[in-house]
Enzyme design. Structure first.
Site, mmCIF file in Angstrom:
data_model
loop_
_atom_site.group_PDB
_atom_site.id
_atom_site.type_symbol
_atom_site.label_atom_id
_atom_site.label_comp_id
_atom_site.label_asym_id
_atom_site.label_seq_id
_atom_site.Cartn_x
_atom_site.Cartn_y
_atom_site.Cartn_z
ATOM 1 N NE ARG A 95 -3.363 2.545 2.610
ATOM 2 C CZ ARG A 95 -4.384 2.787 3.423
ATOM 3 N NH1 ARG A 95 -4.827 1.849 4.231
ATOM 4 N NH2 ARG A 95 -4.961 3.972 3.438
ATOM 5 C CG ASN A 150 -11.000 -0.900 -1.880
ATOM 6 O OD1 ASN A 150 -12.039 -0.817 -2.519
ATOM 7 N ND2 ASN A 150 -10.821 -0.281 -0.724
ATOM 8 C CG HIS A 202 -13.398 4.427 -4.561
ATOM 9 N ND1 HIS A 202 -12.159 4.034 -4.107
ATOM 10 C CD2 HIS A 202 -14.273 4.028 -3.598
ATOM 11 C CE1 HIS A 202 -12.295 3.433 -2.940
ATOM 12 N NE2 HIS A 202 -13.572 3.416 -2.613
ATOM 13 C CE1 TYR A 255 -10.618 6.958 -2.789
ATOM 14 C CE2 TYR A 255 -12.881 6.890 -2.017
ATOM 15 C CZ TYR A 255 -11.560 6.521 -1.872
ATOM 16 O OH TYR A 255 -11.180 5.734 -0.823
#
Length: 474
Positions: A95, A150, A202, A255
């Site tokens: 990440r 995700n 998103h 987003y």
């Protein structure tokens, strides 16, 4: 179906949010009777920590459910009625790279938005398709995969194109907005409030109706006031009222801000990404106590770096069956609410409750002039017969433009994830409406592929060529 004999599997049960799902199962114990809950993960340490913690939760609640811990995927899904996925290949280190490397190339660094989000998809999609194949081979034919991992929309697109299972992919955003609107308008009767949600994961907008009247503009103003009082961190995730009125829909942040004001939000996100530790420690001290006070983070630590440090402490506490572990996760990660979304959807399918959700599923024509086979985030009626997307009026042209472009990106990214095609990966980035340069896309892609090669075996040939200074030929 025998409503007293559900078999539920969780894949990715080493997630620090597993107790969130346990809480929802305990809360719904009278109507959602789970005979066996199978917890599976590839990390035995994390699995044992969270698994034993939720076993303790169930024991204290007097829950008769059998909880089984396993490292074997096929064993976990055998004869399952539902499978919930909460996987994260690459963990916090991955990440961190997803969120920081793009900034070096002048692009947004975010774990679900290109280019970092695309690499996350490359790591997640092969694992999800492996899970889908296990479900096809070993679970009940009626089994539903409920995905909480995700990038949700891209995962849904992969499942739609490359598997034959029933699925629904979820984000907690629609659940948060519905909960907020019912708190604001539904004191007398929550059923007076109806929230339409439409778009892609998103990249979603919503309208709010109260007793059939469109109150979207007013609802947005009230939402800003409500969030400032009840969830202060939520306020920064919304656009300004003038932009909402121009759109005619509430754009669900943060987003959507990238799509309407790229430069400002690029700079804000870059600054936000390196200023987390003190804010997190102060918040935790207020809500959980001094569990982080003896820890330190690197100067200007990114959110992902902070999460990695906090996650290590969280699992130390889980291992001791300390309830502060779950509170630490809830107050630092931002993922609480996924359990409610997943279990409530499962309950609607199991108990035929005719509830409204906004999952990522095949559009089936709910968006006019949009491919009915493509996955979108859409308001749907859910009952024992399945998930039924609702049709929408024609959306404003600028919204459709963004949806079309983002969907082409997702389709190409799924092709790349499955085939390991470097060309498809680069084409996906060039297609993405948030990527403004072929050269930036190429340089970011190359660095991300090499940095995360451990988790990208499908791209081995392309990565080998890049490391030699050659042009990938696939």
């Amino acid at each position: 179906m025998n409503k007293n004999s559900m078999i539920l599997a969780n894949i990715g049960s080493g997630s620090s949010y597993l107790p969130d799902i346990a809480e929802m199962l305990i809360e719904r114990r009278d109507t959602l009777k789970v005979a066996e809950w199978r917890l599976m993960d590839i990390d035995e340490y994390r699995l044992n920590c969270t698994g034993k913690y939720v076993q303790k939760m169930f024991a204290e609640a007097g829950m008769p459910t059998k909880i089984t811990l396993t490292l074997d995927l096929d064993e976990a899904v055998k004869d399952a009625d539902f499978v919930i996925t909460t996987i994260r290949p690459g963990m916090s280190d991955g990440r961190n790279m997803d969120e920081t490397i793009p900034f070096k190339h002048g692009l947004i660094g975010q774990e679900t938005t290109a280019p970092g989000g695309m690499i996350m998809g490359f790591k997640t999609i092969p694992a999800m398709l492996k899970i889908a194949k296990a479900i096809e081979n070993h679970a009940k034919k009626s089994c539903y995969l409920i995905n909480l991992a995700n990038p949700s929309g891209m995962v849904g697109e992969a499942l739609e194109r490359h598997s034959n299972i029933h699925y629904a992919c979820l984000c907690n955003g629609p659940t948060v907005i519905r909960t907020a609107m019912k708190a604001i308008y539904g004191q007398e009767d929550p059923n007076d409030v109806f929230v339409e949600v439409i778009g892609l994961n998103h990249l979603i907008w919503c309208k709010v109706f109260v007793k059939g009247a469109d109150v979207t503009d007013e609802a947005f103003e009230k939402l800003l006031e409500w969030s400032a009082e009840h969830i202060p961190a939520l306020r920064r995730e919304f656009v300004e009222p003038a932009l909402e009125k121009f759109i005619g829909y509430i754009p669900m942040g943060p987003y959507l801000e990238f799509y309407y004001d790229y430069d400002t939000n690029y700079n804000d996100l870059q600054n936000y990404s390196g200023n987390h530790w003190e804010m997190m420690v102060n918040h935790v001290r207020k809500h959980v106590g001094d569990v982080l006070d003896d820890l330190q983070a690197p100067e200007h630590a990114t959110r992902a770096e902070c999460v990695k440090i906090i996650e290590k402490r969280t699992f130390e506490l889980y291992e001791k069956l300390d309830p502060r572990a779950y509170q630490l996760a809830c107050n630092t990660r931002g993922g609480k609410g996924y359990g409610e979304a997943g279990v409530t959807l499962m309950n609607a399918l199991w108990n035929n409750t005719n509830e409204v959700f906004s999952p990522d599923v095949a559009s089936m024509g709910c968006i006019q002039e949009f491919d009915p086979h493509c996955v979108c985030t859409t308001t749907s009626l859910v009952n024992a017969s399945g998930i039924h997307p609702m049709c929408f009026p024609k959306l404003p042209g600028h919204m459709m433009s963004k949806i079309y472009a983002a969907k082409e990106y997702e389709k190409l990214a799924v092709e790349a994830a499955v085939t390991g095609s470097y060309h498809a990966a680069l084409e996906a980035l060039v297609a993405n409406p948030l990527v403004n340069s072929y050269y930036k896309a190429k340089s970011a892609l190359n660095e991300l592929l090499v940095a995360e090669k451990e988790w990208l075996p499908n791209f081995a040939d392309a990565i080998a060529a890049i490391e030699k200074g050659e042009e990938p030929n696939n």
